[in-house]
Design a protein around this motif. Sequence first.
Motif, mmCIF file in Angstrom:
data_model
loop_
_atom_site.group_PDB
_atom_site.id
_atom_site.type_symbol
_atom_site.label_atom_id
_atom_site.label_comp_id
_atom_site.label_asym_id
_atom_site.label_seq_id
_atom_site.Cartn_x
_atom_site.Cartn_y
_atom_site.Cartn_z
ATOM 1 N N TRP A 136 -70.419 70.752 16.672
ATOM 2 C CA TRP A 136 -69.449 70.850 17.763
ATOM 3 C C TRP A 136 -68.271 69.905 17.511
ATOM 4 C CZ3 TRP A 136 -68.897 74.458 21.289
ATOM 5 C CH2 TRP A 136 -70.007 75.228 21.682
ATOM 6 N N GLU A 137 -68.559 68.671 17.124
ATOM 7 C CA GLU A 137 -67.480 67.720 16.850
ATOM 8 C C GLU A 137 -66.634 68.181 15.673
ATOM 9 O OE1 GLU A 137 -68.810 63.711 16.440
ATOM 10 O OE2 GLU A 137 -70.166 63.809 18.166
ATOM 11 N N ARG A 138 -67.278 68.641 14.622
ATOM 12 C CA ARG A 138 -66.560 69.107 13.445
ATOM 13 C C ARG A 138 -65.686 70.315 13.777
ATOM 14 N NH1 ARG A 138 -70.628 69.002 10.551
ATOM 15 N NH2 ARG A 138 -71.286 71.183 10.715
ATOM 16 N N GLY A 139 -66.217 71.235 14.564
ATOM 17 C CA GLY A 139 -65.448 72.411 14.954
ATOM 18 C C GLY A 139 -64.208 72.033 15.749
ATOM 19 N N PHE A 140 -64.336 71.034 16.626
ATOM 20 C CA PHE A 140 -63.192 70.610 17.436
ATOM 21 C C PHE A 140 -62.102 70.005 16.562
ATOM 22 C CE2 PHE A 140 -61.113 67.146 19.893
ATOM 23 C CZ PHE A 140 -60.457 67.934 20.823
ATOM 24 N N TYR A 141 -62.467 69.087 15.689
ATOM 25 C CA TYR A 141 -61.460 68.394 14.899
ATOM 26 C C TYR A 141 -60.920 69.222 13.740
ATOM 27 C CZ TYR A 141 -61.887 63.946 17.338
ATOM 28 O OH TYR A 141 -61.842 62.953 18.286
ATOM 29 N N GLU A 142 -61.695 70.179 13.261
ATOM 30 C CA GLU A 142 -61.208 70.999 12.151
ATOM 31 C C GLU A 142 -60.354 72.173 12.618
ATOM 32 O OE1 GLU A 142 -64.535 72.115 9.777
ATOM 33 O OE2 GLU A 142 -64.787 70.104 8.913
ATOM 34 N N SER A 143 -60.358 72.465 13.926
ATOM 35 C CA SER A 143 -59.482 73.522 14.440
ATOM 36 C C SER A 143 -58.083 72.964 14.644
ATOM 37 C CB SER A 143 -60.035 74.069 15.765
ATOM 38 O OG SER A 143 -60.047 73.052 16.747
ATOM 39 N N ALA A 144 -57.100 73.848 14.717
ATOM 40 C CA ALA A 144 -55.716 73.406 14.860
ATOM 41 C C ALA A 144 -55.379 73.162 16.328
ATOM 42 C CB ALA A 144 -54.775 74.454 14.272
ATOM 43 N N PHE A 145 -54.730 72.033 16.609
ATOM 44 C CA PHE A 145 -54.203 71.764 17.944
ATOM 45 C C PHE A 145 -52.869 72.494 18.044
ATOM 46 C CE2 PHE A 145 -57.042 68.266 16.973
ATOM 47 C CZ PHE A 145 -57.788 68.161 18.134
ATOM 48 N N THR A 146 -52.802 73.461 18.950
ATOM 49 C CA THR A 146 -51.664 74.385 18.944
ATOM 50 C C THR A 146 -50.749 74.281 20.157
ATOM 51 O OG1 THR A 146 -53.044 76.106 19.958
ATOM 52 C CG2 THR A 146 -52.908 76.075 17.543
ATOM 53 N N HIS A 147 -51.248 73.835 21.305
ATOM 54 C CA HIS A 147 -50.409 73.877 22.496
ATOM 55 C C HIS A 147 -50.957 72.942 23.569
ATOM 56 C CE1 HIS A 147 -53.679 76.752 23.057
ATOM 57 N NE2 HIS A 147 -53.549 76.558 24.355
ATOM 58 N N ALA A 148 -50.066 72.541 24.458
ATOM 59 C CA ALA A 148 -50.443 71.708 25.603
ATOM 60 C C ALA A 148 -50.739 72.608 26.793
ATOM 61 C CB ALA A 148 -49.331 70.726 25.933
ATOM 62 N N ASN A 149 -51.903 72.417 27.408
ATOM 63 C CA ASN A 149 -52.282 73.229 28.567
ATOM 64 C C ASN A 149 -51.942 72.550 29.893
ATOM 65 O OD1 ASN A 149 -53.259 75.148 26.863
ATOM 66 N ND2 ASN A 149 -55.415 74.802 27.289
ATOM 67 N N VAL A 150 -51.687 71.249 29.851
ATOM 68 C CA VAL A 150 -51.350 70.523 31.084
ATOM 69 C C VAL A 150 -50.092 69.705 30.822
ATOM 70 C CG1 VAL A 150 -53.720 70.431 31.906
ATOM 71 C CG2 VAL A 150 -52.888 68.608 30.440
ATOM 72 N N GLY A 151 -49.490 69.237 31.897
ATOM 73 C CA GLY A 151 -48.224 68.528 31.761
ATOM 74 C C GLY A 151 -48.350 67.148 31.153
ATOM 75 N N ARG A 152 -49.068 66.260 31.822
ATOM 76 C CA ARG A 152 -49.107 64.857 31.396
ATOM 77 C C ARG A 152 -50.477 64.541 30.808
ATOM 78 N NH1 ARG A 152 -48.997 59.448 34.823
ATOM 79 N NH2 ARG A 152 -47.938 58.039 33.375
ATOM 80 N N LEU A 153 -50.481 64.084 29.549
ATOM 81 C CA LEU A 153 -51.736 63.783 28.861
ATOM 82 C C LEU A 153 -51.948 62.300 28.624
ATOM 83 C CD1 LEU A 153 -51.685 66.622 26.156
ATOM 84 C CD2 LEU A 153 -53.220 66.450 28.126
ATOM 85 N N THR A 154 -50.901 61.513 28.775
ATOM 86 C CA THR A 154 -50.989 60.092 28.456
ATOM 87 C C THR A 154 -49.982 59.292 29.268
ATOM 88 O OG1 THR A 154 -50.716 58.460 26.671
ATOM 89 C CG2 THR A 154 -49.423 60.483 26.517
ATOM 90 N N ARG A 155 -50.290 57.994 29.452
ATOM 91 C CA ARG A 155 -49.355 57.087 30.119
ATOM 92 C C ARG A 155 -48.400 56.432 29.122
ATOM 93 N NH1 ARG A 155 -52.414 52.698 32.428
ATOM 94 N NH2 ARG A 155 -50.503 52.186 33.552
ATOM 95 N N HIS A 156 -48.526 56.761 27.853
ATOM 96 C CA HIS A 156 -47.655 56.177 26.830
ATOM 97 C C HIS A 156 -46.191 56.462 27.174
ATOM 98 C CE1 HIS A 156 -45.763 55.552 22.885
ATOM 99 N NE2 HIS A 156 -46.833 54.832 22.564
ATOM 100 N N GLU A 157 -45.339 55.454 27.015
ATOM 101 C CA GLU A 157 -43.937 55.622 27.416
ATOM 102 C C GLU A 157 -43.226 56.679 26.581
ATOM 103 O OE1 GLU A 157 -42.284 51.880 24.702
ATOM 104 O OE2 GLU A 157 -42.222 51.797 26.892
ATOM 105 N N GLY A 158 -43.727 56.959 25.391
ATOM 106 C CA GLY A 158 -43.133 58.001 24.567
ATOM 107 C C GLY A 158 -43.794 59.350 24.733
ATOM 108 N N GLY A 159 -44.690 59.451 25.710
ATOM 109 C CA GLY A 159 -45.381 60.707 25.944
ATOM 110 C C GLY A 159 -46.355 61.043 24.823
ATOM 111 N N PHE A 160 -46.755 62.301 24.775
ATOM 112 C CA PHE A 160 -47.734 62.759 23.790
ATOM 113 C C PHE A 160 -47.217 62.557 22.363
ATOM 114 C CE2 PHE A 160 -49.546 65.966 21.011
ATOM 115 C CZ PHE A 160 -50.904 65.902 21.305
ATOM 116 N N ASP A 161 -45.964 62.962 22.115
ATOM 117 C CA ASP A 161 -45.407 62.834 20.771
ATOM 118 C C ASP A 161 -45.327 61.371 20.339
ATOM 119 O OD1 ASP A 161 -45.140 65.562 20.765
ATOM 120 O OD2 ASP A 161 -43.011 65.551 21.273
ATOM 121 N N GLY A 162 -44.891 60.522 21.261
ATOM 122 C CA GLY A 162 -44.772 59.105 20.928
ATOM 123 C C GLY A 162 -46.119 58.458 20.661
ATOM 124 N N LEU A 163 -47.114 58.848 21.439
ATOM 125 C CA LEU A 163 -48.459 58.288 21.261
ATOM 126 C C LEU A 163 -48.989 58.583 19.870
ATOM 127 C CD1 LEU A 163 -51.147 57.049 22.329
ATOM 128 C CD2 LEU A 163 -51.750 59.356 23.087
#
Length: 235
Positions: free
Chosen positions: A176-203
Motif C-alpha cells: 500500500w505504501e509503495r503503491g501510494f508513493y510510486e503513483s504520480a501526484f497529478t492534482h490538488a483536490n482541496v484548496g489549502r494543504l499547508t500553512r507554509h507561507e509559500g503554499g504547496f509549491d513553496g513547501l
Amino acid sequence: MQVHVSIGENHRFELREALLVYRDNQGSFITRHDVTARKDAPPTLGPAQPLTVAFIESLMRSLSGSVQAEVLPANILAKADRMVVWWTPAKRRQMFYENSEGRAAALNGRIFPQPPLVWKVSNGELIIRAITENKRPDCSTRLAVAPFWNLSDDGHVCTGTMRRPDSASVAAIPAWERGFYESAFTHANVGRLTRHEGGFDGLWSGLAGKRSRFPLETLIVLPQTLAQFVRGERG
C-alpha cells in the motif's frame, strides 16, 4: 417439496432457518424463524425468535470464512477483518509528479522529507492523515491534513491507476505504501494543504533533495482524533 442448494459436488445445503427484515421510516428489525420442510408442499416458517449474539457470531464466521490470525507489529494502530490502521514515522521518500499544467514538474522524481503519517485501509480504500509529533499516536491524538496532491478533504486517496493490494492484511502494508508513493501526484483536490507561507509549491520546492526534517509546524491540524479516524468519523 425439498429445498436445497448444491455447490460443486461436495456440499449440499438445506434450508433450515430464515431471517425476515421489517422496515419503516424509523428503522428496521430482524426476526429469525426455523424452517420446516414439507413433502409435496412449500416449507413453513416457525414462530419468530429474537436474534442472539451467538447466532450472529456464528453467521459472521460462516460468511467471512476462516480468518488467519496475524502477529501485529508495533506500527499497527487498529485492525479489523477488512480494515487496518498504521503509522509511519518521519522519513525520506521519492515522489513523482505528473500535471498537465506543468506545475511541480521540477519536483518529479526528487526525494523529500515526509511528515509522520497515519494510514488507513478500509474496504479497499486508502485514507491518509499526518501527525504533528514524530511518535506513535494514541486515541486522543489530533490528526492533520496530509499535504499531498490526490487526496480529498477527508483524506481519501484518489487511487486512479495506483497499483494497490486486494487485502487489508498486515503483510499488505508495504505494498500500500509503495503503491501510494510510486503513483504520480497529478492534482490538488482541496484548496489549502499547508500553512507554509509559500503554499504547496513553496513547501515541497524547499524540501526537494533536503535531508532536513519535514517542518511539522506547517501542518494544518484538524479537530479529528485518531479514535474518530479509526471509526470513520470526521471529528
